[in-house]
Design an enzyme around this catalytic site. Structure first.
Site, PDB file in Angstrom:
ATOM      1  CB  SER A 134      -0.970  -0.046   1.183  1.00 31.19           C
ATOM      2  OG  SER A 134      -1.955   0.935   1.083  1.00 31.19           O
ATOM      3  CG  ASP A 240      -6.998  -2.222  -4.067  1.00 29.32           C
ATOM      4  OD1 ASP A 240      -7.719  -1.507  -3.344  1.00 29.32           O
ATOM      5  OD2 ASP A 240      -5.760  -2.324  -3.906  1.00 29.32           O
ATOM      6  CG  HIS A 268      -5.757  -2.166  -0.158  1.00 28.04           C
ATOM      7  ND1 HIS A 268      -5.219  -1.525  -1.249  1.00 28.04           N
ATOM      8  CD2 HIS A 268      -5.110  -1.657   0.923  1.00 28.04           C
ATOM      9  CE1 HIS A 268      -4.285  -0.673  -0.859  1.00 28.04           C
ATOM     10  NE2 HIS A 268      -4.199  -0.740   0.448  1.00 28.04           N
TER      11      HIS A 268
END
Length: 310
Positions: A134, A240, A268
């Site tokens: 991320s 996502d 995610h």
């Protein structure tokens, strides 16, 4: 304020799990496999916390997401990676997880990358493979571009170098944490950051992204991708909403020596949802010798990359 204190005790289970508790605010107990150790190291003004698993010759550094930390983002990797092949290190950046105080801030990515470089130096790690998840992937990309000698191979999971408006809008829709986050995730982070503080930090992160959208036209680090020379594995989810799959294809087009895997039903946190398969793919990539240049790049990805280049 006193520094956090780590207490290690043994528990009577079949796996003989070790327990540690960091006594900072109301942080929860975390059960660790006995093969995982908890440490702190001084890096500049920060006393950074990290977890270590394994004793293998290949060092892998794990960089968590925006408010994540080693155990919350990478539990399955710390438990699942081959300990004879890898030494896996999951660290909490300044202000994240158990590297507090200080409170979390959002400095330029070059500053965050420099902190990672100093962290590696403090541990005596001359070079390592790096997995960024991320927003941790943002830091990992800048590190690989600006400190090429430090990064052997790069794994980018659910990350981006360019903020799409839809990504920002979705992230903003999560500002009301109590109503929009799932119970397990928010309770873990409430225990670390506090129930009042967590929403403030999330909004500050979205404010940071808003400035990138307005002042840099969404460009996080596109201009540095040409300087990433190490083999790179991209892993993302087709569904996502936070880091859309189009952004992973954009990375693939702009990072020359890269390959990509898309989980069709993935969102995610694929390193958690598909932990066994994720671990297998990452370990295979890290142990492979072949070059990756030119694999799977589609014409539409090249057009997208050119359209968004700075």
């Amino acid at each position: 304020m006193n520094s956090a204190v780590i207490r290690l005790t043994k528990c009577s289970s079949t796996k003989c799990l070790a327990m540690f508790q960091l006594s900072y605010h109301s942080q929860p107990k975390v059960a660790l496999d006995e093969g995982i150790s908890s440490h702190r190291v001084q890096v500049g003004p920060h006393r950074l916390h990290y977890l270590r698993a394994g004793h293998g010759p290949h060092t892998l550094l794990l960089i968590p997401g925006v408010l994540g930390f080693g155990w919350s983002n990478f539990k399955h990797q710390l438990l699942g990676f081959d300990r004879d092949l890898f030494t896996t290190i999951a660290f909490d950046p300044p202000g994240n997880g158990y590297s507090r105080p200080p409170e979390k801030t959002f400095p330029p990515l070059e500053v965050e990358a420099e902190t990672v470089a100093q962290f590696m130096e403090a541990l005596g790690v001359e070079s390592a493979s790096v997995l960024g998840y991320s927003s941790g992937g943002r830091t990992a990309m800048v590190l690989a571009a600006l400190h090429q000698r430090l990064v052997k191979k790069l794994v980018l999971a659910s990350t981006h170098a360019f903020i799409l408006p839809d990504e920002y809008k979705y992230s903003r829709s999560l500002d009301c944490i109590e109503e929009t986050w799932n119970e397990k995730e928010k309770n873990i982070l409430y225990g670390v950051y506090g129930k009042e503080n967590l929403p403030k930090l999330w909004r500050q992160f979205n404010d940071f992204n808003e400035r990138i959208l307005k002042e840099q036209r969404g460009n996080i680090c596109l201009h540095l991708l040409k300087d990433i020379k190490c083999p790179t594995q991209l892993i993302c989810g087709q569904k996502d909403p936070l880091t859309k799959v189009e952004n992973s294809w954009l990375l693939h087009a702009l990072i020359e020596n890269s390959r990509i895997h898309v989980y069709p039903e993935g969102k995610h946190s694929n390193q958690i949802k598909y932990a066994e398969d994720f671990n297998m793919r990452v370990q295979d990539f890290l142990m492979a010798d072949e070059e990756l240049s030119g694999t799977n790049i589609r014409e539409e990805d090249i057009k997208l990359a050119k359209a968004n280049s700075f």
